[in-house]
Design a protein around this motif. Structure first.
Motif, PDB file in Angstrom:
ATOM      1  N   VAL A  37       0.865  -1.176   0.000  1.00  0.00           N
ATOM      2  CA  VAL A  37       0.000   0.000   0.000  1.00  0.00           C
ATOM      3  C   VAL A  37       0.905   1.230   0.000  1.00  0.00           C
ATOM      4  O   VAL A  37       2.093   1.134   0.323  1.00  0.00           O
ATOM      5  N   ARG A  38       0.364   2.373  -0.386  1.00  0.00           N
ATOM      6  CA  ARG A  38       1.176   3.584  -0.432  1.00  0.00           C
ATOM      7  C   ARG A  38       0.378   4.785   0.033  1.00  0.00           C
ATOM      8  O   ARG A  38      -0.855   4.778   0.000  1.00  0.00           O
ATOM      9  N   GLN A  39       1.104   5.801   0.449  1.00  0.00           N
ATOM     10  CA  GLN A  39       0.471   7.040   0.871  1.00  0.00           C
ATOM     11  C   GLN A  39       1.306   8.218   0.419  1.00  0.00           C
ATOM     12  O   GLN A  39       2.467   8.355   0.818  1.00  0.00           O
ATOM     13  N   ALA A  40       0.710   9.038  -0.405  1.00  0.00           N
ATOM     14  CA  ALA A  40       1.358  10.259  -0.856  1.00  0.00           C
ATOM     15  C   ALA A  40       1.050  11.379   0.136  1.00  0.00           C
ATOM     16  O   ALA A  40       0.035  11.322   0.850  1.00  0.00           O
ATOM     17  N   LEU A  45      -4.471   6.688   2.184  1.00  0.00           N
ATOM     18  CA  LEU A  45      -3.781   5.444   1.899  1.00  0.00           C
ATOM     19  C   LEU A  45      -4.382   4.806   0.649  1.00  0.00           C
ATOM     20  O   LEU A  45      -5.610   4.788   0.479  1.00  0.00           O
ATOM     21  N   GLU A  46      -3.521   4.304  -0.228  1.00  0.00           N
ATOM     22  CA  GLU A  46      -3.970   3.700  -1.477  1.00  0.00           C
ATOM     23  C   GLU A  46      -3.457   2.280  -1.564  1.00  0.00           C
ATOM     24  O   GLU A  46      -2.245   2.035  -1.458  1.00  0.00           O
ATOM     25  N   MET A  95       5.086   7.129   0.151  1.00  0.00           N
ATOM     26  CA  MET A  95       5.694   6.175   1.074  1.00  0.00           C
ATOM     27  C   MET A  95       5.023   4.841   0.814  1.00  0.00           C
ATOM     28  O   MET A  95       3.790   4.756   0.789  1.00  0.00           O
ATOM     29  N   TYR A  96       5.822   3.815   0.612  1.00  0.00           N
ATOM     30  CA  TYR A  96       5.303   2.484   0.317  1.00  0.00           C
ATOM     31  C   TYR A  96       5.467   1.583   1.528  1.00  0.00           C
ATOM     32  O   TYR A  96       6.554   1.504   2.125  1.00  0.00           O
ATOM     33  N   PHE A  97       4.393   0.884   1.842  1.00  0.00           N
ATOM     34  CA  PHE A  97       4.375  -0.006   2.999  1.00  0.00           C
ATOM     35  C   PHE A  97       4.022  -1.422   2.571  1.00  0.00           C
ATOM     36  O   PHE A  97       3.141  -1.602   1.721  1.00  0.00           O
ATOM     37  N   CYS A  98       4.671  -2.395   3.188  1.00  0.00           N
ATOM     38  CA  CYS A  98       4.143  -3.747   3.068  1.00  0.00           C
ATOM     39  C   CYS A  98       3.284  -4.007   4.299  1.00  0.00           C
ATOM     40  O   CYS A  98       3.558  -3.487   5.387  1.00  0.00           O
TER      41      CYS A  98
END
Length: 125
Positions: A37-40, A45-46, A95-98
């Motif tokens: 997922v990512r968040q600009a 959150l996307e 920002m990319y999250f696993c």
């Protein structure tokens, strides 16, 4: 304890590529769906991509915004989740999250029970 540690982010020019990794520990990795997922900045959150527990015949799913450009994969022997990102665009900056999936609520709707700290991806010339 459960740990998810992302790496591989950085600054890349539009059209470039990056490969993100997530090292998982503290749980049986092969039993869980995993997501990216990512968040600009200033945005919600996307969801980006999901992969089923098996690494041999994985069910892989992608948001429309990244389909055809990103590839999710996993290596259950190494407890590693990967996101190969090609043809990057400025709008991929985030920002990319696993994240480990705790519950599947519906088609491409996931509830997460553990997250990593994230890795920053910036796409800019």
């Amino acid at each position: 304890q459960v740990q998810l540690v992302e790496s591989g982010g950085g600054l890349v020019q539009p059209g470039g590529s990056l490969r993100l990794s997530c090292a998982a520990s503290g749980f049986t990795f092969s039993r869980f769906w995993m997501n990216w997922v990512r968040q600009a900045p200033g945005k919600e959150l996307e969801w980006v991509s999901a992969i089923s527990p098996s690494d041999r015949d994985s069910d892989r799913r992608y948001a429309e915004s990244v389909k055809g450009r990103f590839t999710i994969s996993r290596d259950n022997a190494k407890n590693t989740l990967t996101l190969q990102m090609n043809s990057l665009k400025p709008e991929d900056t985030a920002m990319y999250f696993c994240a480990r999936v705790g519950r599947i609520k519906g088609p491409n709707q996931y509830e997460y029970d553990f997250w990593g700290q994230g890795t920053q991806v910036t796409v800019s010339s």
